[in-house]
Design an enzyme around this catalytic site. Structure first.
Site, mmCIF file in Angstrom:
data_model
loop_
_atom_site.group_PDB
_atom_site.id
_atom_site.type_symbol
_atom_site.label_atom_id
_atom_site.label_comp_id
_atom_site.label_asym_id
_atom_site.label_seq_id
_atom_site.Cartn_x
_atom_site.Cartn_y
_atom_site.Cartn_z
ATOM 1 N N LYS A 1 0.794 -1.219 0.000
ATOM 2 C CA LYS A 1 0.000 0.000 0.000
ATOM 3 C C LYS A 1 0.833 1.279 0.000
ATOM 4 C CE LYS A 1 -3.892 -0.702 0.096
ATOM 5 N NZ LYS A 1 -4.968 -1.254 -0.746
ATOM 6 N N ASP A 2 2.150 1.178 0.210
ATOM 7 C CA ASP A 2 2.991 2.378 0.085
ATOM 8 C C ASP A 2 2.835 2.982 -1.305
ATOM 9 O OD1 ASP A 2 3.932 1.673 2.540
ATOM 10 O OD2 ASP A 2 6.039 1.472 1.960
#
Ligand code: PMP
Length: 328
Positions: free
Chosen positions: A40-41
């Site tokens: 999700k970065d």
């Protein structure tokens, strides 16, 4: 160079032991090696860059998001590096380790009860309401097209470069649908015969929705975090999916344990769901080419969860053993 430049470009590893009897080579994309420890970065950076470009975010403002924790971690990294405040709304089901990690990174954490989408206390509803009431920027990963675009432009193109020749199948769970929709769409443009297969936890209703088109509003409970849903998110593109495989918690956590102990891959529960499904696909003889899946996040955010206890041999503390012997 900023830490944000080190998001993405993760390794792709072959699962030599788990996949050794499979008909197709089995690969995992090491998203747990991103700076914030998850896939999700990538979307946190894309969503914030896009909002800045559109003039919706200026340093000093507050970002809010409904998250299983990993998007929160990604947003917390970007928020720290760019000077934003962050509020994360997490359902109670998500691990305490995630709450602690988010708070340590300076985010305000709001925990909502585990309730269905119809309840006013549902985590997505609360986040949207608080954004409206306070004039905060809602990252909106479930609907924001920047989420899918992050995977279309980065995750997918990295996989295409890392795998030699046509890919047989790509297997992934869906939380927001960003990973499977973005990667699936791009892979199909390059390799039209690739099979895009959704790994859905038993208890989630996405499998039923894929098979019938019906939306079931009552989720049955399951323990794996971050994937599955009763209401299909807008970012989950049904048209890129070829199949769904339903995976139990037991299979997910059994595979996570194997990934850690047999491959040295320190990953969490949804990586187990993905690989349990991907291994089934790699064992089939109708798949033409390597099977690729996602190792979504790092094990560290689950270490106090009951399912991750007691996997290795018991720890021996020699000093205590010695003092017990000397006093007995
Ligand atoms: N695994 C975990 C642990 C997650 O938190 C998420 C995102 N919620 C996913 C997998 C799924 O990713 P996506 O949102 O891209 O479908």
């Amino acid at each position: 160079m900023s830490i944000l430049k080190h998001i993405g470009n993760t390794p792709l590893v072959r699962l030599n032991r788990i996949g050794k009897d499979a008909s197709s080579p089995l690969f995992g994309k090491c998203e747990h090696m991103n700076p914030g420890g998850s896939v999700k970065d990538r979307i946190a950076l894309y969503i914030i860059n896009d909002a800045e470009e559109r003039g919706l975010l200026k340093p000093g403002l507050t970002i809010i998001e409904a998250t299983a924790g990993n998007t929160g971690m990604g947003l917390a990294l970007v928020a720290a590096a760019r000077g934003y405040k962050l509020v994360c709304v997490l359902p109670e089901k998500m691990s305490v380790d995630k709450r602690v990690a988010l708070a340590t990174l300076g985010a305000q954490v709001i925990v909502t009860p585990n309730v269905p989408p119809s309840s006013p206390d549902y985590f997505k509803t609360i986040a949207r309401q608080m954004a409206e009431e306070n004039g905060w920027f809602l990252a909106d990963q479930f609907n924001n097209p920047a989420n899918v675009l992050a995977h279309y432009e980065t995750t997918a193109n990295e996989i295409i470069k890392q795998v030699d020749g046509p890919i047989g199948a790509f297997v992934s769970g869906s939380g927001t649908g960003g990973t499977i929709s973005g990667v699936g769409k791009r892979l199909k443009e390059v390799y039209p015969d690739v099979k895009i297969i959704l790994a859905d936890p038993i208890g989630s209703s996405l499998a039923h929705w894929f098979e019938t088109g019906d939306i079931v509003t009552d989720d049955r409970s399951y323990t794996v975090e971050g994937i599955g849903a009763s209401d299909p998110p807008k970012n989950l593109d049904r048209s890129v999916l070829d199949e769904v495989l339903s995976i139990s918690d037991e299979e997910s956590f059994g595979m996570t344990k194997r990934l850690i102990l047999e491959e040295g891959l320190l990953v969490g529960g949804s990586a187990g769901t993905n690989m349990a499904a991907a291994l089934q696909v790699a064992m089939r003889d109708d798949i033409n080419g390597p099977v690729v899946s996602i190792l979504c996040d790092n094990w560290d955010r689950y270490r106090t969860q009951p399912w991750m206890q007691g996997w290795g041999p018991e720890t021996r503390i020699l000093q205590e053993e010695a003092s017990e012997t000397s006093t007995s």
